[in-house]
Motif scaffolding. Structure first.
Motif, PDB file in Angstrom:
ATOM      1  N   TYR A   1     -23.399  15.456   1.347  1.00  0.00           N
ATOM      2  CA  TYR A   1     -22.920  15.818   0.002  1.00  0.00           C
ATOM      3  C   TYR A   1     -23.840  16.888  -0.595  1.00  0.00           C
TER       4      TYR A   1
ATOM      5  N   ALA B   1     -13.941  11.116   8.767  1.00  0.00           N
ATOM      6  CA  ALA B   1     -12.844  10.192   8.473  1.00  0.00           C
ATOM      7  C   ALA B   1     -13.179   8.851   9.081  1.00  0.00           C
TER       8      ALA B   1
ATOM      9  N   TRP C   1       0.837  -1.219   0.000  1.00  0.00           N
ATOM     10  CA  TRP C   1       0.000   0.000   0.000  1.00  0.00           C
ATOM     11  C   TRP C   1       0.870   1.268   0.000  1.00  0.00           C
TER      12      TRP C   1
ATOM     13  N   LEU D   1     -13.517   8.047  -5.148  1.00  0.00           N
ATOM     14  CA  LEU D   1     -14.942   7.984  -5.439  1.00  0.00           C
ATOM     15  C   LEU D   1     -15.726   9.066  -4.721  1.00  0.00           C
ATOM     16  N   VAL D   2     -15.166   9.571  -3.618  1.00  0.00           N
ATOM     17  CA  VAL D   2     -15.861  10.626  -2.884  1.00  0.00           C
ATOM     18  C   VAL D   2     -16.117  11.808  -3.827  1.00  0.00           C
TER      19      VAL D   2
ATOM     20  N   ARG E   1     -11.358   7.702   4.137  1.00  0.00           N
ATOM     21  CA  ARG E   1     -10.842   6.773   5.131  1.00  0.00           C
ATOM     22  C   ARG E   1      -9.698   7.473   5.817  1.00  0.00           C
TER      23      ARG E   1
ATOM     24  N   VAL F   1     -14.570  13.841   3.089  1.00  0.00           N
ATOM     25  CA  VAL F   1     -14.965  12.478   3.451  1.00  0.00           C
ATOM     26  C   VAL F   1     -13.858  11.553   2.988  1.00  0.00           C
TER      27      VAL F   1
ATOM     28  N   GLU G   1     -19.019  10.971  -6.041  1.00  0.00           N
ATOM     29  CA  GLU G   1     -20.284  10.934  -5.294  1.00  0.00           C
ATOM     30  C   GLU G   1     -20.770  12.358  -5.022  1.00  0.00           C
TER      31      GLU G   1
ATOM     32  N   HIS H   1      -6.898   2.422 -13.561  1.00  0.00           N
ATOM     33  CA  HIS H   1      -7.789   3.584 -13.596  1.00  0.00           C
ATOM     34  C   HIS H   1      -7.369   4.594 -14.659  1.00  0.00           C
TER      35      HIS H   1
ATOM     36  N   VAL I   1      -5.587   0.807  -7.094  1.00  0.00           N
ATOM     37  CA  VAL I   1      -4.681   1.840  -6.573  1.00  0.00           C
ATOM     38  C   VAL I   1      -3.725   2.244  -7.689  1.00  0.00           C
TER      39      VAL I   1
ATOM     40  N   ASP J   1      -3.997   9.126  -4.962  1.00  0.00           N
ATOM     41  CA  ASP J   1      -5.215   8.316  -4.880  1.00  0.00           C
ATOM     42  C   ASP J   1      -5.456   7.670  -6.236  1.00  0.00           C
ATOM     43  N   GLY J   2      -5.711   6.363  -6.211  1.00  0.00           N
ATOM     44  CA  GLY J   2      -5.925   5.648  -7.467  1.00  0.00           C
ATOM     45  C   GLY J   2      -6.989   6.337  -8.306  1.00  0.00           C
ATOM     46  N   MET J   3      -8.175   6.540  -7.716  1.00  0.00           N
ATOM     47  CA  MET J   3      -9.247   7.245  -8.412  1.00  0.00           C
ATOM     48  C   MET J   3      -9.812   8.318  -7.495  1.00  0.00           C
TER      49      MET J   3
ATOM     50  N   LYS K   1      -4.406  10.038   2.266  1.00  0.00           N
ATOM     51  CA  LYS K   1      -5.499  10.980   2.014  1.00  0.00           C
ATOM     52  C   LYS K   1      -5.110  12.413   2.379  1.00  0.00           C
TER      53      LYS K   1
END
Ligand code: ADQ
Length: 698
Positions: free
Chosen positions: A326, A274, A63, A343-344, A240, A238, A347, A163, A133, A339-341, A245
């Motif tokens: 949101y 978080a 990671w 999603l936050v 993890r 938002v 969203e 990605h 990732v 960050d790989g993508m 991050k």
């Protein structure tokens, strides 16, 4: 996954760490998961596997490394053993449940060895792999001690997805530099299989947000937010709680913003949600403490009696509350370091269209994969606190009209490319037949073998490097292994069979390693030759070699200017080797050198050619084709099989038109004049072994 539609499918996965009482009921749990949810559990909660595979190799080695955090990555050989063992456990379960020809889609960095394990056990499976990732630059990836095994693990797949194109580019560079594996942007030829690569940016679960935002509980959450924070602007984060991050960096930017804009302290509130993550890993516990401390300091500095600027929620949130947040927040501050993508971001963009949503602006790290798709976001460098603070100020200052104008086109895109579309597109591509490069050479098959068995006087003419022996780092190390020598010995001793080895190597090498064999040897692409047990002699004593002195300084200059390259001097040829140079730099210099040589040597009796990591200048008056002519004349065979991988072997293959008794086999990919093809050295050896068996009736 909805993208899989009605296709019958099974999930194979880890159901998470079980409490000791639940661990006792594994069988019951397995039955329940299987029957109620179509899932097959793989248990990895025994201490060793959990620590080595999950906390260790997955989360403390891969990671951080895949996210460019080399200084955080830890390397423990025992962790890799655990990683291998758990990948094997997954393989065992998949092999049990996957029927013949099943499609298997493997996800993410925890299972990078699985594709090759499945391929080895069951070539009938169609295997896809998706990396969620980033794939980092090779400068970073090469730090991984097990990098070659990991890359080979991935190459077991039929389709490998990323990605972004950047990650795919890095992956190809790692293949080239760590495995010496060439590739194209859309795939690579690996042991005769075409492994395809593709770019599939993941989308968010649109359907879940569409569903939840029509529910009364969502409305209730929105009303509560309106009541409590209606007069304030919410800047929402938002994520993890993970060091990738960039939460501490974000807090610095917030600090600057609040410091520089005292007027905003009353009407702006930062929400940081978080979700706790990997709390058993030290680095994550330390991060949590660090973030809590920094938030305490920030609030201490900027709170008034009635208002606190930063609200920190260290827990997961229900989907309806998340969607309401949101929808309500006027700014989303999504600033991962890598960050790989992400999603936050997607969203948040989608929820701009949710019932009761306020217009909003997305601030997004340029280092998140999503930045490539979300052109209407304010892109920031997450390390630049000043720049992020400025972005917050400008996002808050936007009018609703400005915010919507930037947001609307992004929202259409995000809704179109949701998780379902992503899954459909990957699975659809996995369905496509792998494309082996089109060319006329046919796979060696029974027809050829039958002809070989039937021949009374059979001649075999085999190239050495890349045909009988795999390429290795240093050419001098590519000596024949015992197994190969035994095979050649048996071939040469077959009744009614003549064996010739025709190579570009100098005679000294061939004599030293193959001299004892009952074989005709031809060195330097046909310049020197020897009958079994005889003396070496010039094949063409009249060849003009005066050009050697003119060409040699040009190659030597190229070697001086290109680290890792050298010139090999042969009696009738000069070779510039660049196998140990930086592969891209070497290939570029090779192109330049061929250009320069072609001009200089225009009137010389030479041929310039670019082979496998070499540029060779050789006498035109000798060739493997001419060597083949001589062997055919002296053997008077009724069938000759010539087999080679290199461009120099094409001069033999061109003799096809002259002799109907000649069968030609190209080894490996690429255009050829040969009639047949074998994928690689291993296949050549199997083919020769088969000839021995058939001709001795074994
Ligand atoms: P993650 O690193 O987990 O995923 P991300 O893509 O942002 O990152 O996904 C997080 C998900 O968790 C989102 O769906 C979000 O809604 C949810 N979430 C986060 N915090 C939450 C909270 N407090 N409460 C409830 N839900 C919360 C990895 C890669 C990413 C890649 C994804 C998908 O690291 O780069 O985008 O996989 O491929």
């Amino acid at each position: 996954m909805r993208g899989l539609g009605e296709v019958p499918h099974r999930w194979v996965g880890w159901p998470g760490q079980l409490s000791s009482s639940a661990a006792d009921g594994r069988e019951a749990l397995t039955r329940r998961l299987r029957e109620e949810q179509g899932c097959e559990p793989v248990f990895i909660d025994d201490e060793v596997a959990y620590e080595q595979f999950y906390e260790g190799y997955s989360n403390a080695t891969l990671w951080p490394l895949l996210h460019y955090m080399t200084e955080r990555a830890r390397f423990e050989p025992s962790w890799f053993h655990g990683y291998e063992a758990v990948n094997r456990r997954f393989a065992d379960v998949v092999l049990e449940v996957a029927g013949r020809g099943a499609r298997v889609w493997v996800h993410d960095y925890q299972l990078m060895l699985l594709p090759a394990m499945l391929r080895a056990a069951r070539p009938d499976l169609r295997i896809g792999f998706f990396l969620h990732v980033p794939f980092p630059s090779h400068e970073v990836f090469r730090v991984l001690p097990e990098r070659e095994t990991v890359l080979r693990g991935l190459l077991g797949a039929d389709l490998i997805g990323f990605h972004t194109f950047g990650y795919l580019r890095h992956f190809r560079s790692a293949l080239l530099r760590s495995l010496d594996q060439d590739s194209m942007p859309d795939g690579a030829l690996v042991d005769g299989r075409h492994v395809r690569f593709g770019v599939y940016p993941i989308g968010h679960n649109r359907e879940a947000f569409d569903r939840v935002t029509t529910q009364p509980r969502y409305q209730a959450q929105l009303e509560e937010l309106q009541r409590d924070f209606g007069d304030r602007r919410i800047v929402l984060s938002v994520e993890r709680l993970d060091y990738t991050k960039g939460i501490p960096h974000k807090l610095q930017a917030i600090d600057r913003f609040l410091g520089e804009h005292p007027e905003r302290r009353k009407d702006t509130v930062f929400f940081i949600l978080a979700v706790p993550s990997r709390q058993s890993v030290d680095a994550y516990r330390e991060l949590t403490a660090r973030v809590q401390l920094a938030i305490g300091e920030l609030n201490g500095r900027y709170s008034t009696f009635s208002r606190q600027p930063v609200h920190f929620y260290n827990r997961g949130t229900s989907l309806e509350r998340l969607a309401a947040l949101y929808a309500f927040a006027e700014v989303a501050l999504v600033t991962p370091l890598v960050d790989g993508m992400n999603l936050v971001a997607k969203e948040y963009v989608d929820c701009r269209g949710a019932p009761g949503a306020r217009p909003g602006t997305l601030i997004l790290s340029e280092t998140a994969g999503a930045a490539q798709e979300l052109a209407g976001a304010i892109l920031v460098n997450p390390y630049d606190a000043q720049g992020v603070a400025r972005a917050i100020a400008s996002a808050i200052a936007r009018t609703p009209h400005e915010a919507s104008a930037a947001m609307d086109p992004m929202r259409s895109r995000v809704r179109k490319h949701d998780a379902e579309a992503w899954a459909r597109s990957f699975v659809g591509d996995l369905e496509l037949e792998s494309r082996v490069p089109l060319d006329p050479a046919a796979e060696v098959g029974d027809a050829l073998l039958e002809r070989i068995v039937g021949a009374t006087r059979l001649g075999l003419i085999l190239d050495y490097d890349g045909t009988l022996r795999r390429f290795v780092g240093k050419p001098e190390d590519a000596t024949p292994e015992l197994e190969l020598l035994e095979l050649l010995e048996r071939l040469g001793a077959l009744t009614g069979t003549r064996l010739g080895i025709v190579s570009g190597r100098p005679e000294a090498f061939l004599q030293q390693h193959l001299g004892h064999l009952p074989a005709w040897l031809v060195a330097e692409h046909g310049f020197r030759q020897r009958v079994p047990g005889g003396e070496w002699e010039d094949a063409n004593p009249r060849a003009d070699l005066t050009w050697l002195d003119v060409v040699r300084p040009i190659l030597e200059q190229a070697a001086d200017l290109t680290p890792g390259t050298h010139v090999e001097v042969k009696k009738s040829a000069l070779v510039w080797h660049y196998r140990r140079a930086d592969p891209e730099f070497g290939a570029w210099k090779a192109g330049e050198l061929v250009g320069a040589l072609t001009e200089v040597a225009a009137n010389m009796p030479v041929e310039v050619h670019r082979g496998h990591k070499i540029v060779e200048v050789a006498s035109q008056q000798v060739s493997k084709g001419a060597a083949l002519d001589a062997l055919v004349q002296s053997w008077a065979p009724d069938l000759v099989v010539a087999c080679g991988d290199d461009r120099t072997d094409e001069s033999m293959f061109h003799r096809r038109d002259a002799y109907p008794l000649l069968e030609t086999i190209k080894v490996g990919p690429g255009a050829t004049y040969a009639a047949w093809r074998l994928p690689g050295v291993a296949a050549v050896r199997r083919f020769l072994q088969r000839i021995v068996e058939l001709r001795t009736g074994e």
